[in-house]
Design a protein around this motif. Structure first.
Motif, PDB file in Angstrom:
ATOM      1  N   GLY A   1       3.387   5.533  -5.806  1.00  0.00           N
ATOM      2  CA  GLY A   1       3.431   5.402  -7.304  1.00  0.00           C
ATOM      3  C   GLY A   1       4.823   4.685  -7.548  1.00  0.00           C
ATOM      4  N   LEU A   2       5.293   3.877  -6.491  1.00  0.00           N
ATOM      5  CA  LEU A   2       6.397   2.899  -6.612  1.00  0.00           C
ATOM      6  C   LEU A   2       5.907   1.632  -7.093  1.00  0.00           C
ATOM      7  N   SER A   3       6.474   1.099  -8.032  1.00  0.00           N
ATOM      8  CA  SER A   3       6.149  -0.275  -8.450  1.00  0.00           C
ATOM      9  C   SER A   3       6.661  -1.248  -7.382  1.00  0.00           C
ATOM     10  N   ILE A   4       5.941  -2.398  -7.096  1.00  0.00           N
ATOM     11  CA  ILE A   4       6.065  -3.321  -5.935  1.00  0.00           C
ATOM     12  C   ILE A   4       7.213  -4.434  -6.749  1.00  0.00           C
TER      13      ILE A   4
ATOM     14  N   GLU B   1       0.950  -1.246   0.060  1.00  0.00           N
ATOM     15  CA  GLU B   1       0.013  -0.073  -0.234  1.00  0.00           C
ATOM     16  C   GLU B   1       0.917   1.271   0.206  1.00  0.00           C
ATOM     17  N   LYS B   2       1.860   1.293   0.836  1.00  0.00           N
ATOM     18  CA  LYS B   2       2.950   2.421   0.794  1.00  0.00           C
ATOM     19  C   LYS B   2       3.408   2.622  -0.511  1.00  0.00           C
ATOM     20  N   CYS B   3       3.641   1.517  -1.258  1.00  0.00           N
ATOM     21  CA  CYS B   3       4.413   1.666  -2.461  1.00  0.00           C
ATOM     22  C   CYS B   3       3.446   2.354  -3.617  1.00  0.00           C
TER      23      CYS B   3
ATOM     24  N   ARG C   1      12.283  -4.917  -3.863  1.00  0.00           N
ATOM     25  CA  ARG C   1      11.934  -4.134  -2.596  1.00  0.00           C
ATOM     26  C   ARG C   1      11.326  -4.635  -1.716  1.00  0.00           C
ATOM     27  N   GLN C   2      10.381  -5.698  -1.842  1.00  0.00           N
ATOM     28  CA  GLN C   2       9.755  -6.280  -0.735  1.00  0.00           C
ATOM     29  C   GLN C   2      10.625  -6.948   0.152  1.00  0.00           C
ATOM     30  N   LYS C   3      11.564  -7.614  -0.334  1.00  0.00           N
ATOM     31  CA  LYS C   3      12.595  -8.462   0.396  1.00  0.00           C
ATOM     32  C   LYS C   3      13.323  -7.383   1.272  1.00  0.00           C
TER      33      LYS C   3
ATOM     34  N   LEU D   1      14.028   3.666  -1.316  1.00  0.00           N
ATOM     35  CA  LEU D   1      12.953   3.170  -0.007  1.00  0.00           C
ATOM     36  C   LEU D   1      13.339   4.361   0.941  1.00  0.00           C
ATOM     37  N   ALA D   2      14.502   5.047   1.186  1.00  0.00           N
ATOM     38  CA  ALA D   2      14.761   6.142   2.077  1.00  0.00           C
ATOM     39  C   ALA D   2      14.337   7.406   1.414  1.00  0.00           C
ATOM     40  N   ASP D   3      14.435   7.382  -0.060  1.00  0.00           N
ATOM     41  CA  ASP D   3      13.846   8.762  -0.739  1.00  0.00           C
ATOM     42  C   ASP D   3      12.335   8.834  -0.532  1.00  0.00           C
ATOM     43  N   GLU D   4      12.078   7.679  -0.614  1.00  0.00           N
ATOM     44  CA  GLU D   4      10.490   7.596  -0.529  1.00  0.00           C
ATOM     45  C   GLU D   4       9.974   7.792   0.981  1.00  0.00           C
ATOM     46  N   GLY D   5      10.728   7.750   1.967  1.00  0.00           N
ATOM     47  CA  GLY D   5      10.323   8.043   3.242  1.00  0.00           C
ATOM     48  C   GLY D   5       9.887   6.564   3.795  1.00  0.00           C
ATOM     49  N   LEU D   6      10.185   5.509   3.109  1.00  0.00           N
ATOM     50  CA  LEU D   6       9.654   4.267   3.772  1.00  0.00           C
ATOM     51  C   LEU D   6      10.617   3.697   5.058  1.00  0.00           C
ATOM     52  N   ILE D   7      11.891   4.181   4.878  1.00  0.00           N
ATOM     53  CA  ILE D   7      12.883   3.868   5.719  1.00  0.00           C
ATOM     54  C   ILE D   7      13.827   4.914   5.906  1.00  0.00           C
ATOM     55  N   GLN D   8      14.739   5.071   6.682  1.00  0.00           N
ATOM     56  CA  GLN D   8      15.617   6.142   6.750  1.00  0.00           C
ATOM     57  C   GLN D   8      17.161   5.922   6.803  1.00  0.00           C
TER      58      GLN D   8
END
Ligand SMILES: [Zn+2]
Ligand SMILES: [Zn+2]
Length: 139
Positions: free
Chosen positions: A13-16, A7-9, A20-22, A62-69
């Motif tokens: 607009g990020l493709s899953i 959902e976050k992806c 990326r999942q792993k 993932l960091a640029d998208e703010g999912l992680i840091q």
């Protein structure tokens, strides 16, 4: 958990992708603020064909998208944190070990008054440097 990631992806607009999942899954499980190399080793167990460059690129995306840091400390290699919210860290200057430092007294610290310079402060992170118990024992 992965549904949450999907959902976050989608909302960004990020493709899953499986990669990326792993990579995200590894960061959710590894709370030690791993380096690219340790994430790579863990992801390799599930996806043996993945390259270190792909793991690095995935972490950066993932960091640029703010999912992680990204956790950067001068003089040591970048580490990644599955918790994207601003928080404080303890860093060992000998081995680079990075731990979260959650202490409610830190959240009560007042921001410095920057009204004279016009600088607006949106968030704050504190890094404490020192020597971890393992390195103290070795010394
Ligand atoms: Zn240490
Ligand atoms: Zn952290």
């Amino acid at each position: 958990m992965n549904q949450n990631f999907d959902e976050k992806c989608k909302s960004r607009g990020l493709s899953i992708t499986v990669q990326r999942q792993k990579v995200y899954e590894v960061l959710m499980e590894d709370k030690s603020h791993p380096t690219v190399d340790s994430v790579y080793l863990a992801v390799c167990k599930a996806i043996p064909t993945i390259s270190r460059a792909t793991v690095y690129r995935t972490l950066e995306t993932l960091a640029d998208e703010g999912l992680i840091q990204r956790v950067l400390h001068p003089g040591s290699s970048a580490r990644y944190d599955g918790n994207p919210a601003p928080h404080n860290h303890l860093v060992c200057t000998v081995c680079g070990k990075t731990e979260d430092c959650m202490d409610s007294s830190l959240n009560a610290l007042p921001c410095p008054d920057r009204s004279s310079t016009g600088f607006t402060i949106s968030e704050c992170e504190i890094t404490y440097r020192g020597v971890c118990p393992e390195c103290q024992r070795k010394a």
